[in-house]
Design a protein around this motif. Structure first.
Motif, PDB file in Angstrom:
ATOM      1  N   VAL A 404       1.076  -1.053   0.214  1.00 39.45           N
ATOM      2  CA  VAL A 404      -0.053  -0.053   0.014  1.00 39.45           C
ATOM      3  C   VAL A 404       0.802   1.264   0.104  1.00 39.45           C
ATOM      4  O   VAL A 404       1.762   1.236   0.854  1.00 39.45           O
ATOM      5  N   GLU A 405       0.551   2.194  -0.836  1.00 37.67           N
ATOM      6  CA  GLU A 405       1.546   3.283  -1.081  1.00 37.67           C
ATOM      7  C   GLU A 405       0.659   4.468  -0.897  1.00 37.67           C
ATOM      8  O   GLU A 405      -0.193   4.559  -1.940  1.00 37.67           O
ATOM      9  N   LYS A 406       1.036   5.530  -0.315  1.00 32.59           N
ATOM     10  CA  LYS A 406       0.271   6.874  -0.181  1.00 32.59           C
ATOM     11  C   LYS A 406       1.559   7.753  -0.734  1.00 32.59           C
ATOM     12  O   LYS A 406       2.327   7.983   0.087  1.00 32.59           O
ATOM     13  N   LEU A 411      -3.380   7.088  -3.443  1.00 30.63           N
ATOM     14  CA  LEU A 411      -3.297   5.816  -2.543  1.00 30.63           C
ATOM     15  C   LEU A 411      -3.202   4.618  -3.498  1.00 30.63           C
ATOM     16  O   LEU A 411      -4.382   4.477  -4.350  1.00 30.63           O
ATOM     17  N   ASN A 433      -8.968  -2.039  -4.465  1.00 32.82           N
ATOM     18  CA  ASN A 433      -9.640  -0.947  -3.694  1.00 32.82           C
ATOM     19  C   ASN A 433      -9.480  -1.307  -2.387  1.00 32.82           C
ATOM     20  O   ASN A 433     -10.328  -1.833  -1.750  1.00 32.82           O
ATOM     21  N   GLY A 434      -8.056  -0.954  -1.829  1.00 34.71           N
ATOM     22  CA  GLY A 434      -7.802  -1.616  -0.505  1.00 34.71           C
ATOM     23  C   GLY A 434      -6.850  -3.026  -0.745  1.00 34.71           C
ATOM     24  O   GLY A 434      -6.953  -3.492  -1.812  1.00 34.71           O
ATOM     25  N   PRO A 435      -6.133  -3.088   0.505  1.00 31.70           N
ATOM     26  CA  PRO A 435      -5.366  -4.411   0.178  1.00 31.70           C
ATOM     27  C   PRO A 435      -5.981  -5.854   0.021  1.00 31.70           C
ATOM     28  O   PRO A 435      -5.234  -6.539  -0.617  1.00 31.70           O
ATOM     29  N   THR A 473      -2.246  -2.122  18.323  1.00 31.70           N
ATOM     30  CA  THR A 473      -1.932  -2.467  16.772  1.00 31.70           C
ATOM     31  C   THR A 473      -1.380  -3.748  16.400  1.00 31.70           C
ATOM     32  O   THR A 473      -1.065  -4.208  15.444  1.00 31.70           O
ATOM     33  N   ASN A 498      -1.764 -10.316  12.109  1.00 28.47           N
ATOM     34  CA  ASN A 498      -1.320  -9.528  10.785  1.00 28.47           C
ATOM     35  C   ASN A 498      -2.811  -9.396  10.091  1.00 28.47           C
ATOM     36  O   ASN A 498      -3.272 -10.695   9.588  1.00 28.47           O
TER      37      ASN A 498
ATOM     38  N   PHE B 400       3.813   7.444   2.409  1.00 30.90           N
ATOM     39  CA  PHE B 400       4.178   6.158   3.219  1.00 30.90           C
ATOM     40  C   PHE B 400       4.084   4.961   2.447  1.00 30.90           C
ATOM     41  O   PHE B 400       3.327   5.020   1.556  1.00 30.90           O
ATOM     42  N   LYS B 401       4.608   3.908   2.528  1.00 29.18           N
ATOM     43  CA  LYS B 401       4.544   2.527   1.770  1.00 29.18           C
ATOM     44  C   LYS B 401       4.533   1.677   2.943  1.00 29.18           C
ATOM     45  O   LYS B 401       5.275   1.681   3.874  1.00 29.18           O
ATOM     46  N   MET B 402       3.756   0.703   2.678  1.00 30.71           N
ATOM     47  CA  MET B 402       3.577  -0.535   3.597  1.00 30.71           C
ATOM     48  C   MET B 402       3.602  -1.722   2.812  1.00 30.71           C
ATOM     49  O   MET B 402       2.996  -1.889   1.856  1.00 30.71           O
ATOM     50  N   PRO B 435       0.859  -4.905   9.888  1.00 26.84           N
ATOM     51  CA  PRO B 435       1.092  -3.530   9.112  1.00 26.84           C
ATOM     52  C   PRO B 435       0.859  -2.359   9.993  1.00 26.84           C
ATOM     53  O   PRO B 435       1.702  -1.530  10.007  1.00 26.84           O
ATOM     54  N   VAL B 436       0.117  -2.461  10.934  1.00 27.35           N
ATOM     55  CA  VAL B 436      -0.190  -1.165  11.465  1.00 27.35           C
ATOM     56  C   VAL B 436       0.928  -0.865  12.666  1.00 27.35           C
ATOM     57  O   VAL B 436       1.215   0.039  12.845  1.00 27.35           O
ATOM     58  N   SER B 496     -11.713   4.808   5.771  1.00 21.81           N
ATOM     59  CA  SER B 496     -10.963   4.780   4.420  1.00 21.81           C
ATOM     60  C   SER B 496     -11.644   3.395   3.945  1.00 21.81           C
ATOM     61  O   SER B 496     -11.988   2.519   4.759  1.00 21.81           O
ATOM     62  N   ASP B 497     -11.602   3.127   2.521  1.00 17.85           N
ATOM     63  CA  ASP B 497     -11.705   1.827   2.016  1.00 17.85           C
ATOM     64  C   ASP B 497     -10.693   0.933   2.103  1.00 17.85           C
ATOM     65  O   ASP B 497     -10.559  -0.152   1.557  1.00 17.85           O
ATOM     66  N   ASN B 498      -9.542   1.553   2.568  1.00 21.25           N
ATOM     67  CA  ASN B 498      -8.345   0.968   2.867  1.00 21.25           C
ATOM     68  C   ASN B 498      -7.944   0.854   4.176  1.00 21.25           C
ATOM     69  O   ASN B 498      -7.710   1.766   4.976  1.00 21.25           O
ATOM     70  N   VAL B 499      -7.848  -0.284   4.574  1.00 12.67           N
ATOM     71  CA  VAL B 499      -7.718  -0.631   6.336  1.00 12.67           C
ATOM     72  C   VAL B 499      -6.432   0.124   6.836  1.00 12.67           C
ATOM     73  O   VAL B 499      -6.461   0.527   7.990  1.00 12.67           O
ATOM     74  N   ILE B 500      -5.284   0.063   5.855  1.00 17.32           N
ATOM     75  CA  ILE B 500      -4.121   0.674   6.269  1.00 17.32           C
ATOM     76  C   ILE B 500      -4.096   2.307   6.125  1.00 17.32           C
ATOM     77  O   ILE B 500      -3.736   2.788   7.390  1.00 17.32           O
ATOM     78  N   GLU B 501      -4.897   2.875   5.467  1.00 16.37           N
ATOM     79  CA  GLU B 501      -5.138   4.144   5.271  1.00 16.37           C
ATOM     80  C   GLU B 501      -5.928   4.824   6.626  1.00 16.37           C
ATOM     81  O   GLU B 501      -5.773   5.930   7.137  1.00 16.37           O
TER      82      GLU B 501
END
Lengths: 537, 537
Positions: A404-406, A411, A433-435, A473, A498, B400-402, B435-436, B496-501
């Motif tokens: 996932v990169e922002k 995003l 649309n999301g991981p 977390t 995870n 950021f990159k995950m 990831p979080v 977000s529709d992205n759990v990471i974001e």
């Protein structure tokens, strides 16, 4: 079946006033169907005058055939206005329900302080509103807000409110302990008086601010109430509403008053847990009747007595409410759900069977790690099939990578999977649309050559529950995925610290289950293999 | 101070039978000191005959000066033996307590089935054991196990057991609803009979299997009982013991019966939360009187009435039990909740204020997108501060990159963040347990040079809720994070529709809130800048 007490469920309306409880229209439909199976008589779906989500719910329920009556909620008309021009009342009629509940004041202090109107106008508001509903042909239920506080303060005015509703044709007079501050002996005394004065069936609606909501409901029934209002698991504002999961078995098993059939009572535990999953609200382990520890025995003396006769430390048989006995720190814990499932599948799971013993041990270990197969039938079935020697693996994972990169406000979620399908190594990538959506897309892309059926299934539900929340977390999470092929629906589970890995696990189980009975098509044509990134192992 | 009802706390003994409740000797000492501050009259510390941890507890308590009496627990002597040779009874005397409780059978079925002895021998066991304690100068309390079931089955035998204990000198006769299956009206009737027959002070000990333990305790008091036994937060086997945190305020505020002083009652909430922390048991948000939501108001109509007069929707003043009113901000609310919050913060949010109107519009939009501020006070406060022109941003995100990678069974989570802190570009990376956790670690690493305080905060809770679940893996999620600096606790939200974001958002808000009042330290020394990856913008 003759029913002694009518059960009015307001999980979908008053229950959603609870902190942290928020239900989509889709959630509400699912819960309503479960409540109907449980056999409640009224399902209050929401307030069509206050939000579009509830309007959507009533629209979707209109064509469903239920035994329960779906009811809408609203207030008596606004002060100094007309009932047939009151948007909230008109919306109730438009929602298409056959029964509706209106809350109206019955405490003089509330009329003057909160409504800021006269006592006479409040009586007119009650009369007009119920007369309107009756003219439109609806069954009408009066929730007399703060009735007990009102009665203690000004009994004659509180009773006058009830009489007005009755006069206008209200079918039920429901006495509400809105603030939850009344004691059982007061409830008993006041309901007894009302039962003498008012010639309509009486209901009771209590809140749990003194931890007395269940007792107050029973006291009202003993004084003559014939309808109990409450919510599944006692969800509701502040300390919650009266808990139907305790009230129904108390009435039926302890007081001999019929609410639902014996078979329906036997579903109580599974309904309670289902609603807790949908609402994403952790159920207290010791919740009466339906909690995981409600029939769990820990003390050594207790356990040895239980083995002599369960009656020694159990007030009712757990099976009557669909729960089960658990002996903590013991090998004897009931696994009847697994045994039941295996029997359904035609597997020999008798105690002499070595494979059965092994799979039960494995399931126990998994449950200890946080897996829960209660909401994941398909994962359980795969586990059992594997244990009994069936081949349900459709591929072997070589690796996956999820990114996932922002950057600059953009995003991107991208997944790369490398799997081994019967010796073919398939290496592919996809965005999403999301991981988790990216993983879903990549895995389908890798499998579609072999199993074109994979394009006919859709994921319909995705839930994440954090276990051991205090690890924050770094905590373990449980993911549940629901999938449909538009004929059947199945659920799968994954657990990991995870969230990506837990999702992957549930996703893979879902695909395995979907493709279990599909034949693998021959590998892709030679000329396409390179283009698809397929190499031999 | 004259006391009407004696409070007997058994958190440290019966409470530890609850699933997941386990207390060290040190934990027990801490809790005992708190219970003494609360003003309970008896603190049952454990069973010195059953384990060395409890012996250690009694040893440590011996020299402490408490107002409460520390009591030890045991059973009546074994069948066919002598009291003064019973190890368990001798250990009680050796523990140095001034008061002790012995549990003894009073249900004939239990005598024959569980004890497997005669009804006569059980009476002798009761008599001998209490006579022994009294000869040794102890105050002696008889917990008549299963008394209500016993009474219903064989009232004369049940009463005979009580008479034997009284005859031997027992100071209190405590009637136990051990299986938790009795109803309040039965309790009232049976205790009334016992009060007529037995000339000793009577106590009540109930369990919550029907969600009636509190009501049953009150019913017994109304019938003449003068001692209430229970646990803090209702901990105990199966569904728990009677909850003293509800019983004490009900007796004192509702029934006018004095248990503790007003000041002590004002500590109830903090004691309940303290014990929940020590016991490591999450307290239900809606726990009566002491829960975080016990005086929380969500519905818009409720909130506007509460602002007119709290009595409209509160059965008692929260301050009386040391709790406080909370106005939740949510989709169900009008604007009054936000106004209340802003007023608390000292912001001018009157309807004429342009900024107020703008921020209310913004909050509505965010809630429509799935944000929920009811559980995210800190995010709401940041939003309000920003709207009123305060600077609460501590850095600007560049990117950021995950990355989560699973390969050869190994799972790695790695985060890379690039942020701009007042013109310094900080670029760093970290691994994590999921990831979080990796993002959390990387962001701290980037900020610690400027804000060393960031190492003093800890994330204590992480929740994920999937919104619109039917969009499955592409659905929007809401993340809530709770953080503490060991003095205060705050909650933040991300959607977000992205759990990471979504997690990133909640994490950033949490750090912003923590550091809001901290001064940024000067940038790192020149010679360290390169090593830390800091460059000028």
């Amino acid at each position: 079946m003759k029913v002694d007490i009518s059960v009015f469920d307001t999980t979908l309306r008053d229950g959603t006033q609870g902190e942290g409880i928020s239900l989509s229209a889709e959630d509400k439909v699912k819960i309503a169907l479960k409540l109907d199976q449980l056999g409640v008589h009224y399902i209050e779906g929401g307030n069509p005058g206050s939000n579009s989500k509830d309007i959507e719910f009533f629209r979707r329920m209109r064509d469903m055939k239920l035994n329960a009556k779906i009811t809408a909620f609203g207030s008596t008309r606004r002060k100094n206005s007309q009932a047939d021009q009151d948007t909230s009342l008109v919306r109730i009629v438009e929602s298409g329900v056959r029964a509706a509940t209106l809350v109206g004041k019955s405490w003089d202090f509330h009329v003057t302080t909160a409504l800021q109107t006269t006592l006479e106008e409040n009586l007119a508001m009650i009369y007009d509103s119920f007369a309107f509903l009756k003219r439109r042909g609806l069954e009408a239920i009066y929730d007399a807000e703060h009735f007990f506080d009102g009665y203690k303060h000004n009994p004659e005015y509180a009773l006058a409110c009830l009489r007005k509703a009755a006069e206008a044709g209200a079918d039920w007079i429901v006495l509400c302990d809105t603030n939850g501050g009344t004691l059982p002996n007061e409830i008993y005394e006041i309901v007894s008086r009302v039962a003498k004065e008012i010639d309509k069936p009486i209901g009771i609606h209590t809140h749990n601010d003194c931890e007395l909501a269940v007792a107050n409901t029973l006291a009202a029934v003993q004084a003559g109430a014939r309808q109990v209002q409450g919510t599944i698991n006692g969800y509701g504002e502040r300390c919650g509403n009266a808990n139907l999961c305790s009230i129904i078995p108390n009435l039926q098993l302890k007081m001999g008053l019929r609410c639902v059939s014996d078979e329906q009572l036997g579903q109580l535990t599974s309904v309670a847990r289902y609603v807790s999953e949908i609402a994403n609200a952790v159920m207290p382990v010791g919740q009466p009747y339906v909690g995981n520890a409600a029939f769990a025995h820990k003390g050594g003396i207790h356990v040895s007595a239980i083995l002599k006769d369960p009656k020694t430390y159990e007030h009712v048989q757990p099976e009557l409410v669909g729960n089960q006995r658990r002996i903590l720190v013991s090998e004897l814990a009931g696994q009847s759900n697994i045994i039941h499932k295996a029997q359904e599948m035609g597997l020999d799971i008798s105690s002499g069977n070595e494979r059965a013993r092994a799979v039960i041990e494995k399931i126990k270990t998994l449950e200890h790690e946080g897996y829960s197969f209660e909401g994941a039938d398909a994962s359980l079935e795969l586990l059992l099939r594997d244990a009994f020697g069936e081949q349900t693996q459709i591929f072997k994972l070589e690796s996956f990578k999820m990114l996932v990169e922002k950057s600059d406000g953009r995003l991107v979620s991208e997944a790369i999977v490398k799997i081994d399908v019967d010796g073919d190594i398939v290496y592919t990538a996809a965005e999403g649309n999301g991981p988790v959506n990216a993983l879903d897309n990549a895995l389908r892309k890798a499998l579609v050559q072999y199993y074109p059926e994979i394009m006919n299934i859709a994921l319909t539900d995705y839930k994440v529950r954090v276990l051991d929340e205090k690890d924050a977390t770094a905590a373990k999470v449980r993911v549940l995925i629901e999938t449909t092929d538009f004929k059947n629906t199945w659920s799968t589970v994954g657990v990991s610290d995870n969230v990506i890995e837990a999702s992957w696990e549930a996703l893979v189980d879902s695909f395995r289950y979907a493709l279990m009975n599909c034949k693998k098509t021959p590998a892709a044509q030679e000329d396409k293999r390179e283009q698809l990134g397929i190499v031999n192992h």
